[in-house]
Design an enzyme around this catalytic site. Structure first.
Site, PDB file in Angstrom:
ATOM      1  N   CYS A  88       0.878  -1.168   0.000  1.00 46.45           N
ATOM      2  CA  CYS A  88       0.000   0.000   0.000  1.00 46.45           C
ATOM      3  C   CYS A  88       0.912   1.214   0.000  1.00 46.45           C
ATOM      4  CB  CYS A  88      -0.903   0.009   1.233  1.00 46.45           C
ATOM      5  SG  CYS A  88      -1.881   1.527   1.382  1.00 46.45           S
ATOM      6  N   GLU A 128      -4.141   1.077  -6.036  1.00 43.87           N
ATOM      7  CA  GLU A 128      -3.213   0.081  -6.557  1.00 43.87           C
ATOM      8  C   GLU A 128      -3.215   0.195  -8.084  1.00 43.87           C
ATOM      9  OE1 GLU A 128      -0.933  -1.452  -5.378  1.00 43.87           O
ATOM     10  OE2 GLU A 128      -1.340  -1.909  -3.280  1.00 43.87           O
TER      11      GLU A 128
END
Length: 250
Positions: A2, A113
């Site tokens: 992340c 993402e």
């Protein structure tokens, strides 16, 4: 991993949402940030036992993203420690003490993402997706926090202590795994109190609180490549692409 997320809720909303008892930085408020990147200041919910108190108090603090262990010679290591793998938290020297004693929740509206896709020209490019709770609620990412003492500053310097954090990651669920094989570990509300409890130091018990999000809990939305530039910000970064521009995910 992340490496970018969005956190746009106002402080008073987070204080209420997480049932915070103490505003740890009453004179500061972070603005809405739709492109939170490593080394930025972020909100963290944590519990600590004040001096001469008998119980822990849940508080909201402003910390820097990128964990700096107490033993680090300088804070530069933080830029390489934005994530901590759930599978090795109890083993890694950088995280094991924090895992036992200094756990936190990092509020987010969702995270980003990138997935390689083939463009019209046949060339590969990376398509960003904004991944958020399907019900629009807050995403409580599991995190760790740490205190680092700056040896170059005087003891009475308010910048003597640096508080930093890292996001715990886990294997991505089947559908999200097609975008990226890792995702932030979420902590559901019924486990917040246990996760934050600084008196709960048995790492085996704490590990049992780490349960990946169930399939369908999160929604993945294709968004503009504007998010690729950390200087860009604003709600347009999490706005879905028009259907004609959105690549097929599945």
């Amino acid at each position: 991993m992340c490496g970018r997320y969005a956190s746009a809720r106002k402080k008073h909303e987070l204080l209420e949402e997480f049932q915070v008892e103490l505003d740890g930085d009453p004179d500061k408020e972070l603005g809405a940030d739709y492109n939170v990147a490593p080394t930025k200041n972020v909100y963290a919910v944590l519990s600590r036992v004040p001096k001469e108190a008998e119980r822990a108090v849940r508080q909201l603090r402003i910390v820097r993203w990128g964990l700096v262990p107490a033993w680090a010679k300088d804070p530069s290591i933080g830029s390489r420690m934005i994530n901590a793998r759930a599978e090795t938290l109890a083993e890694k020297p950088s995280f094991r003490q924090a895992f036992a004693k200094r756990r936190c929740l990092l509020p987010a509206d969702g995270y980003f993402e990138w997935m390689p896709v083939e463009g019209d020209d046949g060339k590969k490019r990376k398509q960003p997706y904004f991944i958020r709770p399907d019900d629009g609620g807050v995403l409580a990412m599991a995190g760790l926090y740490e205190f680092w003492k700056d040896p170059s500053r005087e003891d009475d310097d308010p910048l003597k202590w640096l508080v930093t954090c890292t996001v715990i990651t886990t294997d991505a669920e089947d559908e999200l795994g097609r975008i990226h094989d890792r995702m932030p570990m979420m902590i559901e509300q019924d486990r917040w109190a246990e996760w934050l409890d600084p008196k709960l130091t048995d790492t085996e018990t704490v590990s049992g609180l780490l349960v990946p999000a169930s399939p369908g809990r999160l929604a993945a939305i294709p968004v503009s490549t504007d998010v690729n530039n950390v200087r860009n910000n604003g709600p347009d970064l999490i706005k879905p692409l028009p259907p004609e521009e959105a690549p097929a995910l599945f």
